[in-house]
Scaffold this motif. Structure first.
Motif, PDB file in Angstrom:
ATOM      1  N   UNK A 105       2.686  -2.601  -2.454  1.00 57.72           N
ATOM      2  CA  UNK A 105       3.723  -2.017  -3.289  1.00 57.72           C
ATOM      3  C   UNK A 105       4.855  -1.563  -2.400  1.00 57.72           C
ATOM      4  N   UNK A 106       6.015  -2.155  -2.604  1.00 58.17           N
ATOM      5  CA  UNK A 106       7.143  -1.856  -1.753  1.00 58.17           C
ATOM      6  C   UNK A 106       8.268  -1.174  -2.494  1.00 58.17           C
ATOM      7  N   UNK A 107       9.361  -1.074  -1.789  1.00 56.80           N
ATOM      8  CA  UNK A 107      10.616  -0.590  -2.365  1.00 56.80           C
ATOM      9  C   UNK A 107      10.428   0.731  -3.108  1.00 56.80           C
ATOM     10  N   UNK A 108       9.889   1.696  -2.429  1.00 54.81           N
ATOM     11  CA  UNK A 108       9.758   3.015  -3.025  1.00 54.81           C
ATOM     12  C   UNK A 108       8.407   3.301  -3.650  1.00 54.81           C
ATOM     13  N   UNK A 109       7.529   2.306  -3.613  1.00 56.28           N
ATOM     14  CA  UNK A 109       6.170   2.570  -4.075  1.00 56.28           C
ATOM     15  C   UNK A 109       5.874   2.155  -5.492  1.00 56.28           C
ATOM     16  N   UNK A 110       6.809   1.425  -6.119  1.00 63.84           N
ATOM     17  CA  UNK A 110       6.563   1.093  -7.506  1.00 63.84           C
ATOM     18  C   UNK A 110       6.592  -0.373  -7.859  1.00 63.84           C
ATOM     19  N   UNK A 111       6.975  -1.220  -6.918  1.00 56.07           N
ATOM     20  CA  UNK A 111       7.154  -2.635  -7.215  1.00 56.07           C
ATOM     21  C   UNK A 111       6.148  -3.437  -6.406  1.00 56.07           C
ATOM     22  N   UNK A 112       5.338  -4.246  -7.115  1.00 57.89           N
ATOM     23  CA  UNK A 112       4.325  -5.038  -6.433  1.00 57.89           C
ATOM     24  C   UNK A 112       4.964  -6.330  -5.943  1.00 57.89           C
ATOM     25  N   UNK A 113       5.052  -6.485  -4.626  1.00 56.65           N
ATOM     26  CA  UNK A 113       5.665  -7.701  -4.106  1.00 56.65           C
ATOM     27  C   UNK A 113       4.643  -8.711  -3.586  1.00 56.65           C
ATOM     28  N   UNK A 114       3.430  -8.266  -3.310  1.00 57.49           N
ATOM     29  CA  UNK A 114       2.354  -9.182  -2.949  1.00 57.49           C
ATOM     30  C   UNK A 114       1.075  -8.780  -3.668  1.00 57.49           C
ATOM     31  N   UNK A 115       0.363  -9.785  -4.186  1.00 53.22           N
ATOM     32  CA  UNK A 115      -0.890  -9.585  -4.907  1.00 53.22           C
ATOM     33  C   UNK A 115      -2.002 -10.375  -4.225  1.00 53.22           C
ATOM     34  N   UNK A 116      -3.216  -9.849  -4.298  1.00 54.00           N
ATOM     35  CA  UNK A 116      -4.375 -10.659  -3.974  1.00 54.00           C
ATOM     36  C   UNK A 116      -4.632 -11.633  -5.116  1.00 54.00           C
ATOM     37  N   UNK A 117      -5.578 -12.531  -4.919  1.00 50.48           N
ATOM     38  CA  UNK A 117      -5.867 -13.523  -5.967  1.00 50.48           C
ATOM     39  C   UNK A 117      -6.648 -12.916  -7.118  1.00 50.48           C
ATOM     40  N   UNK A 118      -7.238 -11.760  -6.888  1.00 54.49           N
ATOM     41  CA  UNK A 118      -8.026 -11.098  -7.921  1.00 54.49           C
ATOM     42  C   UNK A 118      -9.492 -11.458  -7.819  1.00 54.49           C
ATOM     43  N   UNK A 119     -10.346 -10.517  -8.199  1.00 55.60           N
ATOM     44  CA  UNK A 119     -11.780 -10.754  -8.219  1.00 55.60           C
ATOM     45  C   UNK A 119     -12.362 -10.196  -9.507  1.00 55.60           C
ATOM     46  N   UNK A 120     -13.176 -11.004 -10.175  1.00 57.21           N
ATOM     47  CA  UNK A 120     -13.791 -10.572 -11.429  1.00 57.21           C
ATOM     48  C   UNK A 120     -15.012  -9.714 -11.139  1.00 57.21           C
ATOM     49  N   UNK A 121     -15.018  -8.531 -11.722  1.00 53.76           N
ATOM     50  CA  UNK A 121     -16.176  -7.658 -11.642  1.00 53.76           C
ATOM     51  C   UNK A 121     -16.710  -7.456 -13.053  1.00 53.76           C
TER      52      UNK A 121
END
Lengths: 120, 107
Positions: free
Chosen positions: A100-116
């Motif tokens: 989360x960049x630009x002040x802590x509120x914008x997600x600029x990179x994500x993981x691929x996700x994992x199903x739990x």
């Protein structure tokens, strides 16, 4: 190019603790003004922000989950982790780790996700 | 908690046409609003932040507008790769919250 990868069990029993780790590559988790977050998405539904952590260890948790959530960071391993206690079927979701960049509120990179899945 | 409401839930548009997606906040979020695109089986990806600033590498056909409580994402000429689910997200008040999404489908 920053990359994030979630790891952890895909099946957790009700009342137990869900534990996930996110490994960051392509950049140091300690550098720059970034927060590191966990966000989840139940199947077919929208996104819910679980919480975020700054490399110093400072955290913010979603009040709806605060009593059950712990997010921690290990800068030596370039990883951060999620623990969610006392899980129920309602916690079944795809869990994403994110930068989360630009002040802590914008997600600029994500993981691929994992199903739990929470099931006995 | 700030509630973000997106409309419509599903939007059917033909390729080459314009699509307009709406997002409303339960109280003012100033310009602290982002838009994300999510394709099946993938994580969301950032399109717009600051209500109107395109993220790096985002084509000019994507534009955002609005401030306060009313926001719009416009896709000027739909390409096949644009059919996806779109989410708005406010980052003015913690906990940051997402809308429930608008599914953009081929007409």
């Amino acid at each position: 190019q920053v990359q994030l990868q979630e790891s952890g069990p895909g099946l957790v029993k009700p009342s137990q603790t869900l534990s996930l780790t996110c490994t960051v590559s392509g950049g140091s988790i300690s550098s720059g003004s970034y927060y590191w977050s966990w966000i989840r998405q139940p199947a077919g539904k929208g996104l819910e922000w679980i919480g975020r952590i700054y490399p110093s260890g400072s955290t913010n948790y979603n009040p709806s989950l605060k009593s059950r959530v712990t997010i921690s960071v290990d800068t030596s391993k370039n990883q951060f982790s999620l623990k969610l206690s006392s899980v129920t079927a309602a916690d079944t979701a795809v869990y994403y780790c994110a930068r989360v960049g630009m002040g802590g509120g914008i997600v600029d990179y994500w993981g691929q996700g994992t199903l739990v899945t929470v099931s006995s | 908690e700030m509630v973000m409401t997106q409309s419509p839930a599903t939007l059917s548009v033909s390729p080459g046409e314009r699509a307009t997606l709406s997002c409303r906040a339960s109280q003012s979020v100033s310009s602290n609003l982002a838009w994300y695109q999510q394709k099946p089986g993938q994580a969301p990806s950032l399109l717009i932040y600051g209500a109107s600033t395109r993220a790096t590498g985002i084509p000019a056909r994507f534009s955002g507008s609005g401030s306060g409580t009313e926001f719009t994402l416009t896709i000027s000429s739909l390409q096949s790769e644009d059919f996806a689910v779109y989410y708005c997200q406010q980052y003015n008040n913690w906990p940051y919250t997402f809308g429930q999404g608008t599914k953009l489908e081929i007409k």
